[in-house]
Scaffold this motif. Structure first.
Motif, PDB file in Angstrom:
ATOM      1  N   GLN A 212     -19.568  38.133   9.164  1.00 21.77           N
ATOM      2  CA  GLN A 212     -19.987  36.734   9.206  1.00 21.77           C
ATOM      3  C   GLN A 212     -20.297  36.230   7.798  1.00 21.77           C
ATOM      4  O   GLN A 212     -20.806  36.976   6.956  1.00 21.77           O
ATOM      5  CB  GLN A 212     -21.231  36.585  10.088  1.00 21.77           C
ATOM      6  N   THR A 213     -19.992  34.959   7.570  1.00 20.80           N
ATOM      7  CA  THR A 213     -20.137  34.350   6.251  1.00 20.80           C
ATOM      8  C   THR A 213     -21.125  33.199   6.323  1.00 20.80           C
ATOM      9  O   THR A 213     -21.098  32.395   7.253  1.00 20.80           O
ATOM     10  CB  THR A 213     -18.779  33.829   5.752  1.00 20.80           C
ATOM     11  N   THR A 214     -21.991  33.125   5.312  1.00 27.98           N
ATOM     12  CA  THR A 214     -22.946  32.025   5.205  1.00 27.98           C
ATOM     13  C   THR A 214     -22.888  31.470   3.791  1.00 27.98           C
ATOM     14  O   THR A 214     -23.118  32.213   2.820  1.00 27.98           O
ATOM     15  CB  THR A 214     -24.387  32.488   5.507  1.00 27.98           C
ATOM     16  N   ARG A 215     -22.582  30.189   3.672  1.00 29.46           N
ATOM     17  CA  ARG A 215     -22.509  29.577   2.345  1.00 29.46           C
ATOM     18  C   ARG A 215     -23.911  29.357   1.796  1.00 29.46           C
ATOM     19  O   ARG A 215     -24.831  28.974   2.520  1.00 29.46           O
ATOM     20  CB  ARG A 215     -21.762  28.248   2.414  1.00 29.46           C
ATOM     21  N   GLY A 216     -24.067  29.596   0.487  1.00 26.50           N
ATOM     22  CA  GLY A 216     -25.341  29.402  -0.170  1.00 26.50           C
ATOM     23  C   GLY A 216     -25.511  27.983  -0.667  1.00 26.50           C
ATOM     24  O   GLY A 216     -24.961  27.030  -0.107  1.00 26.50           O
ATOM     25  N   ARG A 217     -26.233  27.844  -1.772  1.00 30.84           N
ATOM     26  CA  ARG A 217     -26.557  26.512  -2.289  1.00 30.84           C
ATOM     27  C   ARG A 217     -25.332  25.791  -2.824  1.00 30.84           C
ATOM     28  O   ARG A 217     -25.339  24.558  -2.966  1.00 30.84           O
ATOM     29  CB  ARG A 217     -27.611  26.621  -3.382  1.00 30.84           C
ATOM     30  N   ASN A 218     -24.258  26.506  -3.152  1.00 31.14           N
ATOM     31  CA  ASN A 218     -23.010  25.884  -3.583  1.00 31.14           C
ATOM     32  C   ASN A 218     -21.866  26.819  -3.218  1.00 31.14           C
ATOM     33  O   ASN A 218     -22.077  27.897  -2.662  1.00 31.14           O
ATOM     34  CB  ASN A 218     -23.034  25.569  -5.085  1.00 31.14           C
TER      35      ASN A 218
ATOM     36  N   VAL B 161     -21.850  30.636  -4.217  1.00 30.18           N
ATOM     37  CA  VAL B 161     -22.831  31.560  -3.645  1.00 30.18           C
ATOM     38  C   VAL B 161     -22.533  31.702  -2.160  1.00 30.18           C
ATOM     39  O   VAL B 161     -22.606  30.728  -1.413  1.00 30.18           O
ATOM     40  CB  VAL B 161     -24.277  31.070  -3.848  1.00 30.18           C
ATOM     41  N   VAL B 162     -22.156  32.897  -1.755  1.00 27.41           N
ATOM     42  CA  VAL B 162     -21.805  33.155  -0.361  1.00 27.41           C
ATOM     43  C   VAL B 162     -22.461  34.468   0.066  1.00 27.41           C
ATOM     44  O   VAL B 162     -22.418  35.449  -0.680  1.00 27.41           O
ATOM     45  CB  VAL B 162     -20.280  33.239  -0.152  1.00 27.41           C
ATOM     46  N   GLU B 163     -23.061  34.480   1.243  1.00 25.52           N
ATOM     47  CA  GLU B 163     -23.654  35.688   1.799  1.00 25.52           C
ATOM     48  C   GLU B 163     -22.803  36.198   2.957  1.00 25.52           C
ATOM     49  O   GLU B 163     -22.236  35.410   3.722  1.00 25.52           O
ATOM     50  CB  GLU B 163     -25.081  35.416   2.268  1.00 25.52           C
TER      51      GLU B 163
END
Length: 584
Positions: free
Chosen positions: A383-389, A392-394
């Motif tokens: 699973q992918t979660t975008r960060g502040r921009n 940045v990806v978690e």
């Protein structure tokens, strides 16, 4: 550094700071005979303003945390297309001859001063060339090979008709780095986090969690000079450029019975920082030979994608007219070791199988580790979660039952790297009695506040390596002068141009022959066979008689100096790098 340095635009030569480890040497004037030798005098004259630039090497620069100025750009310019031409014209090259089986290779001109010339090319540079001339990434690779080794290339107008004996693709070294990197992360997860720090100024062999990518030299220089607490987290693996240099130098010197300094290796890379990486003392034959002295570089010179076209122009070669087909097999002498020859020059296969847009443009380190980990757990999902921009990806690998198996992240660009560094900074004890530890990196219980990543892919350039400072830009004369395009250098134009380069980087060409090659391999992870890579690496170590650890791993060290520690200067450099797009 990568995006703000260009040797062509420099006109602000400056003198080094007073704390530089290699200052400009100024000898006192010889006293006149008419003066009393015991007379005391005071020199009130101001220092000369026209001092020549300091004569220091790139290795000296890496041993100092000096300010980031055009002085460092002068050092970078020492590795350029001009140096390549000067080397090729220095003496007749060593001439190789042999049979098609790759054995019994003979060498001519050993009594002279010539060398064997080899080149390695990054896929990001091929993508930059492809976007510039409207060809596929594979065709761009053929054009580069024709320039460096073909009959219509740079040897046409060379003094001794010297050219590069082998032109190899760093993708094969990248695959080795991916497999070894996955093993490194797996070992870290199984062993748990260690409390070891630095040993004798160098980071220990097994890094601490989270393991941080170490293939970006701009990020490595920044960590060594400003944040030594990061060093225990850095991956110990060499970058694909460095690993390829070691493979070429060790194998050729052992198999041909010649000294490593008789082999000259140039790497074509997307950023200027790779020149600094090639200058590290840890990446010389002194390490794998175990001599402990300053040795011969594994990569003698690095030129960027833009400098490759300057190399062609210097020899009056029209790059756009070069053949877009590979050299004939009859013109290529096989690499001395048959097994390594098949590894370095594999049969074509679908690039889309092992390089996907989701993997990013920086080699796919993080993507491969996630795929490798997920393949060991049935029905696991990523699973992918975008960060502040967008940089940045978690990522999380989740089991079928919904349990989180591993967390990882991607941090591109120095603005985002600053936030990562702060999270990893250890807390300092408070000077106040009963006060809480200072720093937001840790809770009162001693655990990090942020997500507990197992791995973080860190790159200096926003957008990844296809956006390196050495790549061809839309407003470069090399493009506008050829009528390829008339784009401005605005943010939107740059973004559109980068999209074209990325499209070329991810392009794949399918064929029935390629499908057969891929399907023959079992146990593939994201298109790569770990068993095949490990078997090849073991053969390499056996063939050269060198321990595999000395061949594939490197070390880092904290750089201590008072130069460049002014907070205002550091912030200014970061702002400049952020505006232009990468580098420090």
């Amino acid at each position: 550094m990568s995006a703000i340095l260009s040797a062509d635009d420099l006109n602000d030569f400056i003198s080094p700071g007073v704390a530089c480890i290699k200052p400009v040497e100024t000898l006192p004037a010889k006293p006149s005979s008419e003066h009393n030798e015991y007379e005391v005098s005071f020199n009130t004259d101001l220092p000369a303003s026209d001092r020549p630039p300091a004569q220091i090497s790139l290795t000296d620069c890496l041993a100092c945390s000096g300010c980031v100025t055009s002085a460092e750009a002068v050092l970078v310019s020492m590795q350029s297309h001009t140096e390549v031409l000067q080397e090729l014209d220095s003496a007749p090259a060593l001439r190789l001859h042999g049979n098609t089986a790759g054995t019994g290779i003979g060498i001519e001109n050993l009594e002279g001063e010539g060398r064997i010339y080899v080149a390695s090319v990054s896929p990001q540079s091929r993508a930059s060339i492809a976007a510039t001339f409207g060809v596929t990434e594979r065709e761009a690779g053929y054009m580069i090979e024709q320039l460096l080794s073909g009959p219509k290339g740079i040897k046409n107008r060379a003094i001794y008709r010297n050219s590069f004996q082998w032109v190899v693709d760093t993708n094969v070294a990248r695959e080795a780095c991916l497999v070894l990197g996955a093993d490194e992360v797996m070992t870290s997860i199984l062993a748990g986090e260690k409390d070891d720090g630095l040993e004798d100024g160098a980071a220990e062999k097994q890094p601490k969690k989270p393991i941080l990518t170490s293939s970006c030299p701009g990020w490595i220089c920044y960590a060594e000079k400003t944040h030594p607490h990061i060093l225990p987290h850095l991956s110990r693996l060499k970058s694909p450029q460095a690993l390829m240099g070691t493979l070429l130098k060790t194998t050729l010197s052992r198999k041909l019975g010649i000294s490593p300094d008789r082999i000259w290796h140039v790497a074509i890379m997307p950023c200027f920082d790779k020149k600094l990486e090639a200058s590290r003392e840890e990446l010389t034959d002194a390490v794998w030979e175990g001599t402990g002295t300053r040795g011969v570089r594994d990569v003698d010179c690095v030129i960027t994608s833009k400098e490759l076209l300057m190399l062609a122009d210097s020899r009056r070669v029209d790059f756009s007219t070069l053949p877009r087909t590979p050299l004939s097999p009859a013109s290529r002498i096989p690499f001395p070791d048959p097994k390594l020859n098949s590894f370095l020059f594999p049969l074509p296969r679908r690039r889309s199988d092992n390089v996907k847009p989701v993997a990013g443009t920086s080699g796919g380190n993080l993507h491969y580790i996630l795929q490798s980990f997920a393949s060991q757990h049935k029905d696991a999902t990523i699973q992918t979660t975008r960060g502040r921009n967008a940089d940045v990806v978690e990522y999380t690998v989740t089991s079928a039952a919904g349990d989180i198996l591993i967390k990882a992240a991607r941090y591109y660009g120095f603005r985002n790297i600053q936030n990562l560094v702060r999270k990893l900074k250890p807390a300092r004890p408070s000077r106040m009695p009963g006060g809480k530890p200072i720093g937001s990196a840790r809770k009162p219980g001693g655990k990090p506040n942020g997500p507990e990543y197992a791995y973080v892919e860190v790159m200096a350039c926003p957008g990844g390596c296809t956006n390196g400072g050495g790549q061809i830009k839309p407003d470069d004369p090399v493009i506008t002068g050829r009528g390829v395009g008339e784009l401005k250098a605005g943010p939107q134009e740059q973004k559109a141009w980068l999209a074209q380069v990325d499209e070329a980087y991810f392009s794949g060409e399918d064929s029935a022959e390629e499908d057969a090659v891929v399907d023959e391999r079992d146990g593939l992870v994201d298109g790569i066979s770990p068993s095949h890579v490990k078997d090849t690496l073991a053969h390499w170590a056996s063939a050269t008689g060198i321990d595999l650890g000395r061949l594939v791993y490197t070390s880092y060290r904290a750089v201590v100096s008072d130069v460049g520690k002014d907070v205002g200067d550091t912030q200014k450099v970061i702002e400049i790098a952020g505006k232009i797009g990468g580098g420090w």
